[in-house]
Design a protein around this motif. Structure first.
Motif, mmCIF file in Angstrom:
data_model
loop_
_atom_site.group_PDB
_atom_site.id
_atom_site.type_symbol
_atom_site.label_atom_id
_atom_site.label_comp_id
_atom_site.label_asym_id
_atom_site.label_seq_id
_atom_site.Cartn_x
_atom_site.Cartn_y
_atom_site.Cartn_z
ATOM 1 N N GLY A 115 0.823 -1.205 0.000
ATOM 2 C CA GLY A 115 0.000 0.000 0.000
ATOM 3 C C GLY A 115 0.855 1.252 0.000
ATOM 4 O O GLY A 115 0.660 2.158 -0.816
ATOM 5 N N VAL A 116 1.837 1.310 0.884
ATOM 6 C CA VAL A 116 2.697 2.482 0.995
ATOM 7 C C VAL A 116 3.488 2.679 -0.291
ATOM 8 O O VAL A 116 3.593 3.793 -0.814
ATOM 9 C CB VAL A 116 3.658 2.328 2.198
ATOM 10 C CG1 VAL A 116 4.735 3.395 2.163
ATOM 11 C CG2 VAL A 116 2.874 2.416 3.492
ATOM 12 N N SER A 117 4.008 1.575 -0.836
ATOM 13 C CA SER A 117 4.814 1.707 -2.051
ATOM 14 C C SER A 117 3.965 2.189 -3.214
ATOM 15 O O SER A 117 4.420 2.992 -4.029
ATOM 16 C CB SER A 117 5.476 0.374 -2.389
ATOM 17 O OG SER A 117 4.483 -0.599 -2.578
ATOM 18 N N ASN A 122 2.464 6.478 -6.972
ATOM 19 C CA ASN A 122 1.432 7.279 -7.618
ATOM 20 C C ASN A 122 1.717 8.779 -7.452
ATOM 21 O O ASN A 122 1.651 9.544 -8.387
ATOM 22 C CB ASN A 122 0.059 6.944 -7.050
ATOM 23 C CG ASN A 122 -0.399 5.580 -7.531
ATOM 24 O OD1 ASN A 122 0.090 5.103 -8.551
ATOM 25 N ND2 ASN A 122 -1.298 4.952 -6.814
ATOM 26 N N SER A 123 2.055 9.178 -6.213
ATOM 27 C CA SER A 123 2.287 10.597 -5.973
ATOM 28 C C SER A 123 3.516 11.077 -6.726
ATOM 29 O O SER A 123 3.526 12.156 -7.319
ATOM 30 C CB SER A 123 2.441 10.860 -4.477
ATOM 31 O OG SER A 123 3.522 10.107 -3.997
ATOM 32 N N SER A 124 4.571 10.265 -6.764
ATOM 33 C CA SER A 124 5.801 10.704 -7.426
ATOM 34 C C SER A 124 5.651 10.726 -8.934
ATOM 35 O O SER A 124 6.135 11.639 -9.598
ATOM 36 C CB SER A 124 6.960 9.800 -7.020
ATOM 37 O OG SER A 124 6.642 8.488 -7.366
ATOM 38 N N SER A 125 4.964 9.749 -9.507
ATOM 39 C CA SER A 125 4.830 9.708 -10.964
ATOM 40 C C SER A 125 3.932 10.827 -11.455
ATOM 41 O O SER A 125 4.120 11.351 -12.540
ATOM 42 C CB SER A 125 4.289 8.354 -11.407
ATOM 43 O OG SER A 125 3.018 8.152 -10.853
ATOM 44 N N GLU A 126 2.923 11.205 -10.637
ATOM 45 C CA GLU A 126 2.056 12.304 -11.058
ATOM 46 C C GLU A 126 2.809 13.632 -11.041
ATOM 47 O O GLU A 126 2.629 14.486 -11.885
ATOM 48 C CB GLU A 126 0.836 12.396 -10.131
ATOM 49 C CG GLU A 126 -0.209 11.337 -10.452
ATOM 50 C CD GLU A 126 -1.225 11.220 -9.343
ATOM 51 O OE1 GLU A 126 -1.266 12.113 -8.467
ATOM 52 O OE2 GLU A 126 -1.966 10.237 -9.349
ATOM 53 N N SER A 127 3.694 13.796 -10.068
ATOM 54 C CA SER A 127 4.381 15.084 -9.955
ATOM 55 C C SER A 127 5.471 15.235 -11.010
ATOM 56 O O SER A 127 5.472 16.188 -11.762
ATOM 57 C CB SER A 127 4.977 15.234 -8.550
ATOM 58 O OG SER A 127 5.875 14.168 -8.337
#
Lengths: 278, 207
Positions: A115-117, A122-127
């Motif tokens: 879950g954490v990974s 998701n957050s890093s790829s979107e940014s």
């Protein structure tokens, strides 16, 4: 007394447990007039005698002195160090509840890591995908992939794959990016299915620098990779004993240590396959 | 001369919780035989019986505070633990336990000294009867076997057996009635082989 009523009291009567004098007299009176019930009673009495003989024969049986010694020793340990787990005698194993609790904790840990990974990815790829591509590999690391819709590519698709591959920038810049087109996904799937060392080199930047030896992807769910329409590879560390769970050889002396593994997680969040990395 | 009454199980347990080793030994010596025989009669294996006896008292050492006197006697509590361990052992070792294992063979040799030898022919007949009854009990389904062992072999009341088995008194009564009927059927079929019913020839059932 009817035969049906007699049937309900025959066990107590034969065992000598019938305390009501009136009911007992009625039962004996019934037996005088009913030979069938009298025979049943005789059988029950014989059984009672046989069971008492068995009980008498084993009446002196008891556990060996070894058991008492072991228990007294355990009691001493328990009273001297009441809360220490070391006080548990060596022949004790985990109870059913303890085993379940450990298994639940392990499952929770694995789910939490996934879950954490996923959240991190998701957050890093979107940014900023490019930034992520140039950063060093964290632990755990997720490398997103998209599996093909059609596992058997046409010849045209194969050519297209080759063309794309030849014009690709260096691997270090591509590692964590999501597969945008179908041909690249097919390439990955082919690599995944071929299960060669090269697959690790292609999809993990670190693998270019240090040689990693991997096992085949081992399916974690029924259907394995065939039901997957995309997902990520997550680098995790698992107890070395997990090797044994998959039938792989394990050094018992290092069982308490940890070993790296890549978990293939589908887009639905379900872990589909795992491979161990050395 | 003053005669000191032996302390009750509950008093011994209180002392055990306070760390009194002699109380533990006293309680063990008082109760181990019954627990061992119960496990032996249920499993048919001396090895399982010893393991179960050890496990039961290990639970007492580690979790004595879990015992609730309002739910039944300490004896019933210990038998209940023994029962759970026996059923677990039977389920685990299902394929290794048979009617003719150590209980029937070693057990005979091991307890031979318990039988008087004044009347060899009578002893032979009696021994045959005992073996036959024992085998018939061992071949009963577990939920019938346990009521026979508790009520007939250990002479427990229906109430005590219900506490051990954690079920209603009526359930114990009806199971015992049915179990005895099955035993009579099996024993009769042994004496009259021509009338053997299909049930008679089945191996031990663990349903």
């Amino acid at each position: 007394m009817s035969c049906r009523n007699f049937e309900t009291v025959i066990t107590e009567l034969a065992r000598g447990q019938m305390t009501e004098a009136g009911a007992r007299e009625n039962a004996f009176a019934h037996m005088e007039s009913c030979k069938s019930c009298a025979m049943k009673y005789a059988d029950d009495q014989a059984l009672t005698a046989g069971l008492r003989a068995v009980a008498t024969k084993l009446s002196a049986a008891e556990a060996s002195a070894r058991v008492e010694e072991a228990l007294v020793s355990a009691f001493r340990q328990r009273t001297t160090t009441p809360l220490s787990p070391i006080a548990q005698p060596s022949y004790r194993t985990l109870s059913g509840w303890a085993t379940l609790a450990v298994a639940a904790a392990a499952a929770f840990l694995v789910v939490s890591v996934f879950g954490v990974s996923r959240l991190l990815f998701n957050s890093s790829s979107e940014s900023s995908p490019q930034n992520v591509a140039r950063t060093s590999q964290p632990a755990p690391v997720s490398s997103p992939i998209t599996a093909p819709q059609n596992p058997v590519p046409s010849s045209a698709e194969v050519q297209s794959t080759t063309a794309v591959s030849s014009s690709e920038p260096p691997l270090e810049e591509n590692v964590p990016t999501r597969f945008a087109d179908r041909s690249r996904a097919q390439k990955f799937n082919a690599l995944l299915n071929s299960k060669t060392k090269r697959s690790a080199k292609d999809y993990f930047a670190d693998a270019n620098e240090r040689e990693e030896i991997t096992t085949d992807f081992l399916p974690l769910t029924y259907g394995g990779l065939s039901q997957m329409d995309g997902g990520q590879i997550v680098r995790v560390e698992v107890p070395r004993s997990a090797l044994q769970s998959f039938g792989l050889p394990m050094n018992v002396e290092r069982a308490s240590g940890r070993v790296k593994a890549d978990v293939l997680v589908g887009n639905d969040g379900v872990a589909r396959a795992i491979r161990f990395v050395k | 001369m003053t005669v000191f009454p032996s302390p009750s199980d509950d008093e011994l347990l209180r002392l055990i919780l306070a760390g009194d080793e002699s109380a533990f030994v006293a309680l063990y010596r008082r109760r181990q035989s019954g627990i061992y025989r119960f496990a032996l009669q249920m499993s048919g294996s001396e090895m399982i019986a010893e393991d179960v006896t050890q496990e039961v008292f290990m639970v007492l050492i580690n979790e004595a505070k879990n015992y609730d006197p309002s739910k039944g006697s300490l004896s019933a509590y210990l038998y209940g633990i023994a029962r759970n361990h026996v059923l677990r052992a039977l389920s685990r070792d299902r394929s290794f336990v048979s009617i003719g294992d150590s209980y029937e063979e070693d057990g005979e040799a091991g307890h031979e000294q318990l039988v008087a030898n004044d009347d060899p022919l009578g002893d032979l007949t009696r021994n045959e009867t005992i073996v036959t009854v024992r085998q018939a009990v061992a071949a009963l389904p577990a939920h019938y076997r346990e009521v026979v062992v508790l009520c007939d072999l250990h002479e427990m009341s229906y109430v005590e057996a219900a506490q051990v088995l954690n079920c209603a008194v009526g359930t114990v009564r009806s199971r015992l009635h049915r179990a005895r009927a099955l035993l009579i059927e099996k024993l009769r079929a042994r004496n009259e082989p021509g009338t053997a019913s299909p049930i008679v020839n089945t191996a031990r059932c663990f349903a």
